[in-house]
Design an enzyme around this catalytic site. Structure first.
Site, mmCIF file in Angstrom:
data_model
loop_
_atom_site.group_PDB
_atom_site.id
_atom_site.type_symbol
_atom_site.label_atom_id
_atom_site.label_comp_id
_atom_site.label_asym_id
_atom_site.label_seq_id
_atom_site.Cartn_x
_atom_site.Cartn_y
_atom_site.Cartn_z
ATOM 1 N N CYS A 41 0.842 -1.207 0.000
ATOM 2 C CA CYS A 41 0.000 0.000 0.000
ATOM 3 C C CYS A 41 0.871 1.249 0.000
ATOM 4 C CB CYS A 41 -0.954 0.009 1.184
ATOM 5 S SG CYS A 41 -0.234 0.591 2.731
ATOM 6 N N GLU A 82 -6.962 -13.254 0.508
ATOM 7 C CA GLU A 82 -7.385 -13.755 1.814
ATOM 8 C C GLU A 82 -6.905 -15.169 2.140
ATOM 9 O OE1 GLU A 82 -11.627 -11.867 2.642
ATOM 10 O OE2 GLU A 82 -11.452 -12.711 0.647
ATOM 11 N N GLU A 101 -14.461 -0.851 3.989
ATOM 12 C CA GLU A 101 -15.558 -1.190 3.070
ATOM 13 C C GLU A 101 -16.849 -0.501 3.510
ATOM 14 O OE1 GLU A 101 -16.058 -5.379 2.326
ATOM 15 O OE2 GLU A 101 -18.111 -5.096 1.612
ATOM 16 N N SER A 157 8.682 12.584 24.109
ATOM 17 C CA SER A 157 7.970 11.333 23.846
ATOM 18 C C SER A 157 6.940 11.041 24.931
ATOM 19 C CB SER A 157 8.951 10.165 23.686
ATOM 20 O OG SER A 157 9.696 9.966 24.853
ATOM 21 N N GLU A 158 7.015 11.715 26.045
ATOM 22 C CA GLU A 158 5.935 11.641 27.044
ATOM 23 C C GLU A 158 5.061 12.878 26.928
ATOM 24 O OE1 GLU A 158 6.509 8.036 29.208
ATOM 25 O OE2 GLU A 158 4.909 9.511 29.284
ATOM 26 N N ARG A 208 -19.908 -17.037 5.867
ATOM 27 C CA ARG A 208 -18.609 -17.551 5.413
ATOM 28 C C ARG A 208 -17.954 -18.389 6.516
ATOM 29 N NH1 ARG A 208 -14.836 -16.696 1.150
ATOM 30 N NH2 ARG A 208 -16.410 -15.528 0.015
ATOM 31 N N GLN A 250 -12.476 1.349 0.271
ATOM 32 C CA GLN A 250 -12.304 0.252 -0.682
ATOM 33 C C GLN A 250 -13.639 -0.103 -1.335
ATOM 34 O OE1 GLN A 250 -11.035 -2.220 2.966
ATOM 35 N NE2 GLN A 250 -11.715 -3.803 1.574
HETATM 36 C C1 LIG Z 1 6.300 4.969 21.090
HETATM 37 C C2 LIG Z 1 6.859 5.059 22.473
HETATM 38 C C3 LIG Z 1 7.526 3.973 22.983
HETATM 39 C C4 LIG Z 1 8.042 4.019 24.265
HETATM 40 N N1 LIG Z 1 8.675 2.919 24.748
HETATM 41 C C5 LIG Z 1 9.165 2.923 25.994
HETATM 42 C C6 LIG Z 1 9.807 1.783 26.506
HETATM 43 O O1 LIG Z 1 9.981 0.772 25.821
HETATM 44 N N2 LIG Z 1 10.241 1.822 27.787
HETATM 45 C C7 LIG Z 1 10.059 2.922 28.570
HETATM 46 O O2 LIG Z 1 10.482 2.905 29.718
HETATM 47 N N3 LIG Z 1 9.478 4.037 28.097
HETATM 48 C C8 LIG Z 1 9.022 4.069 26.834
HETATM 49 N N4 LIG Z 1 8.400 5.182 26.354
HETATM 50 C C9 LIG Z 1 8.273 6.363 27.205
HETATM 51 C C10 LIG Z 1 9.288 7.492 26.885
HETATM 52 O O3 LIG Z 1 9.750 7.416 25.607
HETATM 53 C C11 LIG Z 1 10.473 7.483 27.776
HETATM 54 O O4 LIG Z 1 10.051 7.610 29.095
HETATM 55 C C12 LIG Z 1 11.490 8.573 27.449
HETATM 56 O O5 LIG Z 1 12.681 8.305 28.092
HETATM 57 C C13 LIG Z 1 11.042 9.938 27.877
HETATM 58 O O6 LIG Z 1 12.063 10.865 27.576
HETATM 59 P P1 LIG Z 1 11.749 12.225 26.840
HETATM 60 O O7 LIG Z 1 12.993 12.988 26.828
HETATM 61 O O8 LIG Z 1 11.132 12.008 25.540
HETATM 62 O O9 LIG Z 1 10.685 12.846 27.856
HETATM 63 P P2 LIG Z 1 9.808 14.133 27.676
HETATM 64 O O10 LIG Z 1 8.510 13.781 27.080
HETATM 65 O O11 LIG Z 1 10.538 15.211 27.036
HETATM 66 O O12 LIG Z 1 9.593 14.477 29.217
HETATM 67 C C14 LIG Z 1 8.988 13.554 30.071
HETATM 68 C C15 LIG Z 1 8.802 14.183 31.462
HETATM 69 O O13 LIG Z 1 10.055 14.403 32.067
HETATM 70 C C16 LIG Z 1 10.220 15.741 32.446
HETATM 71 N N5 LIG Z 1 11.633 16.043 32.310
HETATM 72 C C17 LIG Z 1 12.377 15.900 31.192
HETATM 73 N N6 LIG Z 1 13.662 16.171 31.473
HETATM 74 C C18 LIG Z 1 13.717 16.491 32.791
HETATM 75 C C19 LIG Z 1 14.749 16.865 33.669
HETATM 76 N N7 LIG Z 1 16.006 16.962 33.279
HETATM 77 N N8 LIG Z 1 14.430 17.103 34.951
HETATM 78 C C20 LIG Z 1 13.173 17.013 35.391
HETATM 79 N N9 LIG Z 1 12.147 16.674 34.596
HETATM 80 C C21 LIG Z 1 12.430 16.414 33.324
HETATM 81 C C22 LIG Z 1 9.293 16.485 31.532
HETATM 82 O O14 LIG Z 1 8.905 17.711 32.044
HETATM 83 C C23 LIG Z 1 8.146 15.520 31.409
HETATM 84 O O15 LIG Z 1 7.282 15.650 32.507
HETATM 85 C C24 LIG Z 1 7.882 5.178 25.060
HETATM 86 C C25 LIG Z 1 7.215 6.281 24.536
HETATM 87 C C26 LIG Z 1 6.716 6.231 23.255
HETATM 88 C C27 LIG Z 1 6.001 7.414 22.710
HETATM 89 S S1 FES Z 2 3.056 -1.451 2.519
HETATM 90 FE FE1 FES Z 2 3.549 -1.300 4.596
HETATM 91 S S2 FES Z 2 1.680 -0.744 5.507
HETATM 92 FE FE2 FES Z 2 1.128 -1.106 3.473
#
Ligand SMILES: Cc1cc2nc3c(=O)[nH]c(=O)nc-3n(C[C@H](O)[C@H](O)[C@H](O)COP(=O)(O)OP(=O)(O)OC[C@H]3O[C@@H](n4cnc5c(N)ncnc54)[C@H](O)[C@@H]3O)c2cc1C
Ligand code: FES
Ligand code: FES
Length: 1446
Positions: A122, A1379, A902, A351-352, A980, A867
């Protein structure tokens, strides 16, 4: 450059002009957008190659490369643009998929490799994969390395999801860049390596000579480059010119004409040709040679802009109406900001924070990036350990830990090695590239992967605040409660001190998640112990190794990360032996005691995982001590116990595809039967392929957001949109009263409302729609609409519905054959049971969306991601009360559908059309991923209650089944799905007497719908589960019990259809042959058992805590719509005077390669190369009244219709063909002559499948497709973690029109089926999950709902197409393929069950046990029944099964 002309006292530039570069071009970033993401801005700027798949960092579709200057050189990293704050791109070079290559200017080698290897279907995921791979190559080149390893390549793709391909072709495509295997070393790899190296040299050098070469395609004079430039063949292996026919050329058609290969595999060699000694043949079999290769751009790379080199980032303050963004560059600035603003939100990788902003309605008025504060990025190595700044990214942290592990004596860095390994399984590469250490700690998530390690390893956190000394807090004391930490609002995390370990100190990490790659833990742990040799007991002379110090911490078992204090106390001072372990395990039950229905659920499993991890740690330390202190540490592990601590190892995936190209002409004109790659492949890999969300909008377009029910069943008391209408940008709110036509819709029954009127019957049901000038404004508006409800009782599960007698009563279909009573009477055994099959989310990468364009006088154009364009035309027209001829529905392509687009997209289109009607303005509505998953339904969960009678030798004499489906809150397609299922409940087995009765349960969840297989897989696996039970009950070989029941030619199914062209046994034998060898049918199973079964049994004998399992499952799948009307198709073919043809047909291209096959059919029939045929889109004004693109039937229907149209044109061209032969005219000259003579060069073709009768008649299907698969798995008994070691698939697809596309469907279908049965768990707010809001779907994004990743596909993946099985009942003797392979994923399910039998056997348990699907690690682990799990299952009734939504 930021001009710091007006500086605040803190040094922030007040009138900053933030800039960034995108693909080498300088941009000023818009002001006032502190809350925006990089993805939003890129897409607003027209760079739509970067896709929005989820918006939560979980799918990788938005991957871009960020390059910045650091440490005197350019650093490259892949990031998720959907989580990257817009202003984090300030001063950065952003490279998107558009920046590295295009169809017009030449594809980048990474793009070309993916296109050539059939790596896009896709195409929606494709740009993300390209950019992940590209970033890796750039990073490797910048480090001065020649190539990444294959493992690195697979690892870098962990954060990218693909729902179509099954990953094998993607991995194959990219593997060439590792240059590890001469046979897979292509011109692309050579070109990329040269380009990357040149770019790296240029970027990191400031000499004029290097800079001058920036952006200039390398003409390096090598043989490969010269040959490619001249259009000569290049050996993929050696990079040298070569004439053996397997290489890649620049000429578009030359390679395509070169494509007919004999039966081949990707590791075979050509038999002739003057081969240069390279691996041409392998590339050829991969489809690279046979594809019409576009130009590969040799080595032009977007080079890091000069302006950004050595640029010192300034402190920034960028204010805006919603948020002010700060970028401090000193710690003092940051601390002052922190002291000044109580509400200041620190941002690391976002990421948080990004998730909080998007999904948790958080709004932060002040945000400050921690990324540019040097103190937060510092790293210090001392004699006691390392100190790492809190702003260090997780990727950098992992590198640092590994570097130290390599530098220091091994014993000192055991904790570092553990943390580095934990980071390997932490999210995907993109998240680790931006996520920070401090962000992870400060979030204080109870399932943080790192915090348990920090607590157990004695790590210290250092906190800074303005005007105070740095405060140090041990990690073990830092976490106070759910997301609460010992950190004052004015403090921030400065750094983290990680100590070295001592010589007899051991440290280990643990994590178990639903999926191994890129997943949040269910339970994780960090463990550390220091042993000392001391007298064993008071007064004893005997020296023993006693526990001097210990740290055990768990995540995922409480609202915060905890220390297992009781277990630690039980260990302290005790000898490291089994008795101490047993005492610690007992104590651990006080530390970890999760209730079954506690938030997160899975109580029994989580408790048992805690015990398993401790046991694994014990074994790990024993093994290490046995090795290090053989004289003083007595071995204590029974045989086979070392397997408890075996490190995870996964070799790179290897795929082999055996097939036969069947060109159906001998004069070289054949276009059918060849391995052409997907027609849009080049557009997809370059990000140029347009999907609904990418279509440029007219200037006055409005954006729609839906107001949906938050209750599963309730009366609507009041809907108040006043607050929404007051918001800036909001233009209007529309609901049922505004529908100009009919508010009722429904594909079979008219039982759905476009907008709810009095009552809502599921969460996510549309109540109204808000339209606004921008999408964010529309979403804010929708949230501001206030709805008052009065709750009504809600039914969520099948059990709820059965208990309440809630069924769709009009459905009463059943099937019966033979004499059941006599069958049961003749049986030696009669068994009854119930099995449960969970639902499955489609998870097409492109969410549902549409654009409604009103034109003059109530005419409408609907641009749709459906689709089923005709169905959408019908219902949008009826909602608006306009005739169908005034509403055109157009679909160019869709990013996956699998049945989910669909009918369940109809109400979205209808609702969006209402404001377009009233305001006469275009309206665009694109669902967010979570909305899509909550609102649009899934594969039907099923329950099958069965009663089976059978003889002592395993012959089934009678089978009765009641199939219950969870249909949801409307009828939708559920009756056809159940029909089906009923017709597939025999799988491939002839039962003398069978009755199967269907029941559709009416519940309060979103209406469930079509999904690949359309009920067939639910019926098929029910029959398989019964057969497996019979075999296990009799302790017989499951294959030998199944084999005598296999259908043969002429057998009649339980619904009365005669088996014609029956390939059940050839596929069964073919799979056995592929997997293990055989001679004759009877002996086949014996030979297989000797080769594969004995090897599996031998492994199981030697490993107590790892077990292998092996299984074969066959399939048969009926092709035709069971609604007879739908078995028709139309096509329109225009021939133009330049000799090209434009084909339109009723089918939608959704990745399955339909357009490519149709182009092949048309080209073949017209006698032109396939490059002369184009298919622009599907449109209801070109081919009316089309059936949905579903049921695998589209190639059959539209192929015949295209054939019909072409034949009409050919008939008219007959006189000219005769002349053409004489005069040597080209097709264009012939067409021109015909035009001059006023011959109609356009034709409408039509086809209606003959003889089909629909459900209840003797031929509900046109024909059957057959297949079989053997899978072998390895299971970690202690956790339920598993790997798919090998799968062998054999399919009968007739004479394929395009074998490569068919193989793509088989691999993709298999992996999707495996995902349904082994991985993908849906969790609803039902009785089993009281911690989820009633009726809400918990698993509504990639963060919680886990589809397979590249790490989940078979390590050894073999696919073979049966040869010489032409199908007389379809176009060019082909067969449908979409399918049928899906059910073969069940071979992995049964192999897992087989492995659990081995574990149970070792635990002293015998006989059959129930395993519901999906076979999650939870279900697998708890079924193993050993002494570690037993305490957590005490008191459970016989036959207890883990809770699941169904
Ligand atoms: C798709 C996805 C997958 C993930 N997988 C995992 C995983 O496998 N395992 C896991 O443990 N986590 C996971 N996480 C969570 C996250 O990614 C982690 O916790 C990451 O380390 C957060 O870091 P950041 O810099 O992006 O945080 P941010 O989002 O930037 O900040 C997070 C928090 O920390 C505070 N902060 C940041 N820096 C400081 C500092 N120096 N002092 C005080 N406060 C601070 C911020 O204010 C906020 O409240 C995942 C998240 C996503 C979106
Ligand atoms: S080709 Fe990867 S999601 Fe469709
Ligand atoms: S859209 Fe960014 S990861 Fe899915």
């Amino acid at each position: 450059m930021v001009r710091p002309s007006r500086l605040s006292p803190l040094g922030f530039a007040d009138d900053a002009k933030p800039i960034c570069y995108v693909n080498g071009k300088r941009y000023s970033l818009p002001l006032g957008r502190g809350e925006a993401t990089l993805l939003q801005w890129l897409r607003e700027s027209g760079l739509t190659g970067t896709k929005l798949g989820c918006g939560e960092g979980g799918c990788g579709a938005c991957t871009v490369m960020l390059s910045h200057w650091e440490g005197g050189r350019v650093q490259h990293r892949a990031v998720n643009a959907c989580l990257c704050p817009l202003y984090a791109a300030e001063g950065v070079h952003v490279v998107t998929v558009e920046g590295i290559g295009s169809v017009r200017d030449g594809l980048h080698p990474v793009q070309a490799a993916l296109a050539n290897s059939h790596g896009s279907q896709c195409g929606f995921c494709t740009p993300g994969f390209v950019m992940s791979m590209y970033s890796l190559l750039r990073g490797v080149a910048a480090e001065g390395r020649e190539a990444p390893s294959e493992e690195e390549i697979e690892e870098c793709l962990a954060g990218n999801l693909c729902r179509c391909t099954g990953y094998r072709p993607i991995l194959d495509a990219f593997k060439v860049f590792a240059k590890a295997d001469a046979a897979a070393y292509t011109a692309e790899a050579i070109a990329a390596a040269r380009g990357m190296a040149a770019a790296a040299a240029a970027e990191n050098s400031s000499t004029p000579a290097a800079a001058a070469s920036n952006g200039t395609p390398a003409t390096d004079g090598t043989a490969a480059a010269a040959a490619a430039a001249n259009g000569k063949m290049v050996c993929p292996s050696s990079g040298l010119p070569c004439d053996c026919g397997g290489g890649v050329t620049k000429a578009a058609d030359a390679a395509g004409a070169n494509g007919a290969a004999a039966e081949s595999s990707s590791s075979s060699k050509a038999a002739d040709g003057t081969c240069c000694g390279g691996g041409c043949c392998a590339a050829k079999a991969n489809g690279a040679a046979a594809a019409a290769a576009a130009d590969v751009k040799p080595s032009s790379e977007p080079i890091f802009p000069k302006e950004l080199k050595g640029r010192r980032p300034a402190a920034l303050r960028l204010s805006g109406p919603l948020c002010t963004w700060y970028r401090p560059t000193t710690l003092e600035q940051l601390l002052t900001l922190k002291a000044a603003h109580n509400d200041l939100k620190l941002v690391g990788g976002n990421s948080e924070v990004g998730i909080e902003l998007k999904f948790k309605d958080a709004g932060y008025r002040h945000m400050a990036a921690v990324t540019h504060v040097p103190e937060l990025s510092q790293i210090k190595v001392t004699d006691r350990g390392i100190e790492v700044g809190a702003g260090v990214t997780l990727t950098r942290l992992q590198e640092l830990l590994l570097q130290q592990a390599a530098k220091q004596p091994p014993h000192k860095t055991r904790g570092f090695a553990a943390a580095a390994e934990q980071l390997r399984w932490f999210a995907g590469r993109q998240i680790r590239n931006t996520g920070t250490l401090g962000g992870n700690i400060a979030t204080a998530s109870p399932i943080s992967d790192l915090n348990p390690l920090w607590m157990a390893f004695g790590v210290v956190f250092r906190l800074a605040s303005q005007g105070r000394r740095v405060r140090e807090v041990p990690a073990s004391k830092f976490f106070l409660g759910y997301r609460q930490v010992d950190m004052a609002p004015w403090e921030l995390l400065l750094s983290v001190r990680i100590p070295f370990t001592g010589p007899t100190e051991f440290a280990k990490e643990f994590k178990q998640a639903p999926r191994r790659d890129d997943d949040i833990a269910i339970v994780n742990a960090g463990m550390r112990v220091r042993l000392e040799q001391r007298p064993a007991a008071e007064g004893s002379e005997e020296q023993a190794w006693l526990v001097a110090d210990v740290g055990i911490a768990y995540g995922g078992v409480a609202p915060k990360t905890i220390m297992a204090e009781k277990a630690m106390a039980a260990l302290r001072g005790q000898p490291w032996n089994k008795a101490t372990l047993d005492a610690a395990l007992v104590a651990l039950r006080e530390d970890v005691n999760v209730a079954p229905t506690a938030p997160g659920g899975r109580g029994e499993y989580r408790n048992s995982l805690a015990a398993s991890f401790l046991f694994k740690f014990y074994v790990h330390v024993c093994l290490a001590m046995e090795a290090a202190h053989p004289d003083s540490f007595k071995p204590q592990l029974p045989a086979g116990y070392a397997s408890a601590a075996a490190p995870y190892h996964r070799p790179p995936v290897r795929g082999v595809q055996f097939h036969h190209e069947v060109p159906q002409a001998t004069d070289g004109s054949a276009e059918v039967g060849k391995d052409y790659r997907h027609m849009s492949a080049d557009l997809q890999v370059s990000g140029q392929a347009q999907y609904t969300d990418d279509v440029p909008l007219p200037p006055n377009t409005l954006h729609a957001a839906f107001v949906t029910s938050s209750k599963p069943h309730a009366k609507l008391l009041k809907v108040d949109a006043a607050a929404a209408l007051r918001l800036p940008g909001v233009v209007g709110f529309y609901s049922a009263k505004d529908v100009p036509g009919d508010n009722m819709i429904g594909p079979i029954m008219h039982d759905e409302e476009v907008f709810a009127t009095d009552t809502v019957t599921c969460v996510g049901q549309v109540i109204g729609v808000v339209v606004a000038e921008t999408e964010p404004a529309a979403r804010r508006g929708a949230k501001a609409v206030k709805v008052d409800y009065e709750d009504l009782p809600a039914l969520i599960s099948i059990d709820d519905a059965i208990a309440a007698g809630s069924f769709y009563e009009q459905y009463g279909n059943s099937l019966e054959t033979g004499d059941l009573e006599a069958g049961f009477a003749a049986a030696d055994h009669v068994l009854e049971g119930t099995l449960k099959l969970g639902g499955q989310e489609h998870f097409y990468l492109e969410p549902n969306g549409c654009i409604v364009l009103p034109t003059e006088d109530d005419e409408y154009t609907l641009i749709s991601s459906t689709q089923a364009p005709t169905k959408h035309q019908i219902y949008v027209a009826s909602t608006l009360g306009v005739p169908m001829h005034k509403l055109v529905c157009k679909t160019k392509r869709i990013g996956g559908g699998f049945g989910g687009k669909e009918t369940r997209s109809i109400f979205i289109h209808c609702a969006a059309a209402v404001p377009a009607y009233h305001l006469r303005r275009p309206v665009k509505a694109i669902l967010d991923r979570d909305e899509d998953m909550q609102m649009t339904g899934t594969r039907h969960p099923f329950q099958a209650s069965y009663k089976v009678g059978f003889t002592n030798d395993g012959r089934v004499t009678a089978l009765h089944m009641d199939l219950y489906s969870n249909a949801g809150n409307s009828w939708d397609l559920s009756s056809a799905v159940m029909d089906r299922a009923l017709m597939h409940s025999d799988c491939v087995y002839k039962f003398p007497a069978q009755r199967v009765v269907g029941h559709m349960c009416r519940t309060n969840i979103a209406s469930n719908t079509a999904f690949r297989g359309f009920g067939g897989p639910q019926g098929l696996i029910a029959a398989e589960m019964v057969m497996e039970r019979v075999a296990r009950h009799l302790s017989k070989c499951p294959l030998l019990v199944r084999q005598p029941h296999l259908y043969k030619e002429g057998d009649v199914t339980h619904f009365g259809m005669v088996m014609e062209g029956c390939q059940v046994i050839p596929c069964w034998e073919g799979a056995i042959e592929s997997a293990g060898g055989w001679q004759q049918r009877r002996e086949a199973v014996d030979a297989f058992n000797q080769q594969r079964r004995e090897a599996v049994d031998a492994f199981n004998q030697q490993h107590r805590w790892r077990k292998r399992g092996l299984a074969l499952t066959p399939t048969k799948f009926g092709i035709a719509f069971t609604k007879v009307t739908y078995n028709q198709g139309g096509a329109l073919v225009h021939v133009y005077t330049d000799g090209t043809a434009l084909v339109t047909h009723g089918g939608v291209e959704m990745g399955q390669g339909l357009h490519t096959k149709m182009a092949q059919v048309a080209a073949h029939e017209l006698g032109v190369p396939v490059s002369k045929v184009f298919i622009a889109e599907t449109s209801t004004d070109k081919v009316p009244n089309s059936s949905p693109t579903a049921g695998s039937a589209s190639t059959d229907l539209y192929g015949m219709a295209v054939l019909d149209a072409c034949r009409q044109i050919n008939e008219r061209l007959k006189p000219y063909r005769a002349q053409a032969a004489e005069k040597g005219w080209s097709f264009a000259q012939m067409a021109t002559q015909a035009y001059m003579d006023r011959v109609d060069l356009s034709a409408h073709g039509f086809y209606a499948t003959p003889e089909v009768t629909g459900f209840g008649g003797p031929r509900p299907f046109n024909y059957f497709v057959f297949g079989a698969a053997v899978s072998e798995v390895e299971l970690d008994v202690l956790t339920g973690d598993w790997q798919l070691l090998r799968s062998d698939i054999v399919m009968d697809v007739g004479n394929p029109i395009n074998p490569a596309i068919d193989i793509g469907q088989i691999e993709g279908g298999f992996v999707q089926g495996m995902g349904w049965l082994c991985l993908e768990e849906m969790v609803w707010g039902d009785k089993a999950h009281p911690w989820v809001r009633p009726g809400h779907l918990f698993t509504k994004g990639p963060g919680t709902y886990k589809i397979p990743t590249a790490n989940d596909v078979p390590i050894d993946f073999r696919v073979k197409l049966l040869t010489n099985t032409p199908n007389p009942r379809a176009v060019h003797s082909s067969k449908a393929v979409g399918e049928p392979p899906f059910h073969l994923g069940s071979s992995a399910f049964f192999a897992l069950k087989d492995a659990v039998y081995a574990a149970r056997d070792a635990a002293g348990l015998s006989g059959w046990f129930q395993l519901d699907a999906p076979a999650t690690p939870e279900k697998l682990r708890l079924a193993c029944g050993d002494e570690l799990a037993a305490p957590y299952l005490e008191g459970k009734e016989e036959g207890w099964r883990p809770l699941m939504s169904c």
